[in-house]
Design a protein around this motif. Structure first.
Motif, PDB file in Angstrom:
ATOM      1  N   ALA A 122       2.873  21.176 -33.845  1.00  0.00           N
ATOM      2  CA  ALA A 122       3.839  21.874 -32.894  1.00  0.00           C
ATOM      3  C   ALA A 122       4.337  20.451 -31.936  1.00  0.00           C
ATOM      4  CB  ALA A 122       3.622  23.124 -32.413  1.00  0.00           C
ATOM      5  N   SER A 123       3.349  20.273 -31.091  1.00  0.00           N
ATOM      6  CA  SER A 123       3.658  18.864 -29.843  1.00  0.00           C
ATOM      7  C   SER A 123       4.522  17.931 -30.889  1.00  0.00           C
ATOM      8  CB  SER A 123       2.464  18.270 -29.533  1.00  0.00           C
ATOM      9  OG  SER A 123       2.400  19.835 -28.873  1.00  0.00           O
ATOM     10  N   TRP A 124       3.938  17.539 -31.804  1.00  0.00           N
ATOM     11  CA  TRP A 124       4.625  15.889 -32.914  1.00  0.00           C
ATOM     12  C   TRP A 124       6.104  16.516 -32.761  1.00  0.00           C
ATOM     13  CZ3 TRP A 124      -0.474  15.276 -35.294  1.00  0.00           C
ATOM     14  CH2 TRP A 124      -0.873  14.739 -35.075  1.00  0.00           C
ATOM     15  N   ASP A 131      14.462  20.526 -32.537  1.00  0.00           N
ATOM     16  CA  ASP A 131      15.020  21.699 -32.309  1.00  0.00           C
ATOM     17  C   ASP A 131      13.287  22.858 -31.274  1.00  0.00           C
ATOM     18  OD1 ASP A 131      16.238  24.549 -32.004  1.00  0.00           O
ATOM     19  OD2 ASP A 131      17.761  23.653 -30.754  1.00  0.00           O
ATOM     20  N   ILE A 132      13.446  22.851 -29.807  1.00  0.00           N
ATOM     21  CA  ILE A 132      12.387  24.289 -30.031  1.00  0.00           C
ATOM     22  C   ILE A 132      12.567  25.678 -30.386  1.00  0.00           C
ATOM     23  CG2 ILE A 132      13.648  24.637 -27.837  1.00  0.00           C
ATOM     24  CD1 ILE A 132      11.536  24.688 -26.259  1.00  0.00           C
ATOM     25  N   GLN A 133      13.675  26.082 -30.582  1.00  0.00           N
ATOM     26  CA  GLN A 133      14.349  27.463 -31.398  1.00  0.00           C
ATOM     27  C   GLN A 133      13.457  26.872 -33.035  1.00  0.00           C
ATOM     28  OE1 GLN A 133      15.542  29.499 -29.779  1.00  0.00           O
ATOM     29  NE2 GLN A 133      14.662  31.198 -31.511  1.00  0.00           N
ATOM     30  N   VAL A 134      13.753  25.988 -33.512  1.00  0.00           N
ATOM     31  CA  VAL A 134      13.115  25.738 -34.749  1.00  0.00           C
ATOM     32  C   VAL A 134      11.916  25.628 -35.089  1.00  0.00           C
ATOM     33  CG1 VAL A 134      13.000  24.559 -36.783  1.00  0.00           C
ATOM     34  CG2 VAL A 134      15.455  24.431 -35.624  1.00  0.00           C
ATOM     35  N   ARG A 138       9.135  28.290 -36.943  1.00  0.00           N
ATOM     36  CA  ARG A 138       8.272  28.609 -37.555  1.00  0.00           C
ATOM     37  C   ARG A 138       6.289  28.350 -37.408  1.00  0.00           C
ATOM     38  NH1 ARG A 138       8.154  24.013 -40.924  1.00  0.00           N
ATOM     39  NH2 ARG A 138       5.891  22.858 -41.246  1.00  0.00           N
ATOM     40  N   LEU A 139       6.434  28.291 -35.476  1.00  0.00           N
ATOM     41  CA  LEU A 139       5.113  29.467 -35.523  1.00  0.00           C
ATOM     42  C   LEU A 139       5.483  30.687 -35.441  1.00  0.00           C
ATOM     43  CD1 LEU A 139       4.477  26.411 -32.463  1.00  0.00           C
ATOM     44  CD2 LEU A 139       3.828  26.155 -34.730  1.00  0.00           C
ATOM     45  N   GLY A 140       6.074  31.178 -35.053  1.00  0.00           N
ATOM     46  CA  GLY A 140       6.343  32.575 -35.395  1.00  0.00           C
ATOM     47  C   GLY A 140       6.202  33.522 -33.857  1.00  0.00           C
ATOM     48  N   HIS A 141       6.331  32.390 -33.140  1.00  0.00           N
ATOM     49  CA  HIS A 141       6.302  33.521 -31.691  1.00  0.00           C
ATOM     50  C   HIS A 141       7.203  34.272 -31.310  1.00  0.00           C
ATOM     51  CE1 HIS A 141       4.473  28.873 -30.290  1.00  0.00           C
ATOM     52  NE2 HIS A 141       3.241  29.583 -30.096  1.00  0.00           N
ATOM     53  N   GLY A 142       7.106  34.650 -30.796  1.00  0.00           N
ATOM     54  CA  GLY A 142       8.097  36.425 -30.436  1.00  0.00           C
ATOM     55  C   GLY A 142       8.699  35.546 -28.855  1.00  0.00           C
ATOM     56  N   THR A 147       6.427  28.243 -26.464  1.00  0.00           N
ATOM     57  CA  THR A 147       6.611  27.160 -27.578  1.00  0.00           C
ATOM     58  C   THR A 147       6.849  26.196 -26.826  1.00  0.00           C
ATOM     59  OG1 THR A 147       7.431  28.919 -29.234  1.00  0.00           O
ATOM     60  CG2 THR A 147       8.044  26.766 -29.038  1.00  0.00           C
ATOM     61  N   GLN A 148       7.496  26.954 -25.404  1.00  0.00           N
ATOM     62  CA  GLN A 148       7.544  25.802 -23.866  1.00  0.00           C
ATOM     63  C   GLN A 148       5.887  25.203 -23.855  1.00  0.00           C
ATOM     64  OE1 GLN A 148       9.742  27.500 -21.446  1.00  0.00           O
ATOM     65  NE2 GLN A 148      11.858  26.869 -22.428  1.00  0.00           N
ATOM     66  N   GLY A 149       5.225  25.743 -24.027  1.00  0.00           N
ATOM     67  CA  GLY A 149       3.759  25.171 -23.478  1.00  0.00           C
ATOM     68  C   GLY A 149       3.095  24.166 -24.913  1.00  0.00           C
TER      69      GLY A 149
END
Length: 209
Positions: A122-124, A131-134, A138-142, A147-149
């Motif tokens: 995710a970091s890479w 795009d952070i929304q993508v 991809r990670l399945g975050h709610g 994701t910003q972490g």
């Protein structure tokens, strides 16, 4: 996903040690005196409980003693934990049978976890301009806050971000300003328009001259 790659095999339930599996205590010698000065033969439950001995022979003797009592119905048998699965691989089984063995075979020499690889991925992605929304999807975050972490300042992250900007706006070109001589950065389109304007200005100067 793992259930499609790895086949879960229910391990057979082990039969515990029994007294017949152990060496004869007569051949094992005696424990050191306890606080009361008493000694006990190694490989006996008494040596473990009263003598305080924790050698392998004494531990095995206690295990065999408990197993025998359970077989005779004198103690309640310990309830096992049968694995009822529809084919999905449990995390404990995966780590013990797949992950740790793969890390050892790779010779990487580092403590690597699946979560660590997910975090790096995710970091890479974010450092590469994704795009952070993508990445969130991809990670399945709610929540996008989670994701910003993963937004970390990796080496060359600023340069990567500028390249991502170039991909949208065009190639960046350096040009000197007329006032201070400092270098500014413009897009290729802006640079072409600036050159065209300078050419027209030069032509007008010739006409007035």
């Amino acid at each position: 996903m793992f259930s499609r790659l790895f086949r879960f095999v229910q391990p057979p339930r082990k039969v515990g040690l029994l007294p017949t599996d152990l060496p004869d205590p007569e051949t094992l010698g005696w424990t050191e005196p306890n606080s009361r000065g008493n000694t006990y033969r190694h490989g006996t439950p008494s040596a473990y409980s009263k003598g305080g001995c924790r050698c392998q022979h004494c531990r095995d003797a206690v295990t065999a003693y408990r197993n025998m009592r359970r077989l005779e119905g004198k103690d309640r048998p310990a309830k096992g934990r049968p694995v009822d699965t529809d084919g999905h691989v449990s995390s404990d089984w995966f780590r013990a049978n797949i992950w740790y063995k793969a890390i050892e075979a790779s010779g990487i020499g580092l403590h690597v976890t699946p979560h660590g690889m997910r975090h790096a991925h995710a970091s890479w992605l974010l450092a590469g301009g994704a795009d952070i929304q993508v990445v969130k999807t991809r990670l399945g975050h709610g929540s996008i806050i989670t994701t910003q972490g993963y937004l970390h300042a990796l080496p060359n992250a600023d340069e990567t971000a500028l390249k991502a900007l170039d991909a949208i706006r065009g190639t960046r070109t350096a040009a000197p300003t007329a006032a201070s001589g400092d270098t500014i950065t413009v897009s290729a389109e802006e640079w072409a328009a600036l050159q065209e304007g300078q050419q027209k200005l030069a032509e007008m100067k010739k006409l007035f001259a």
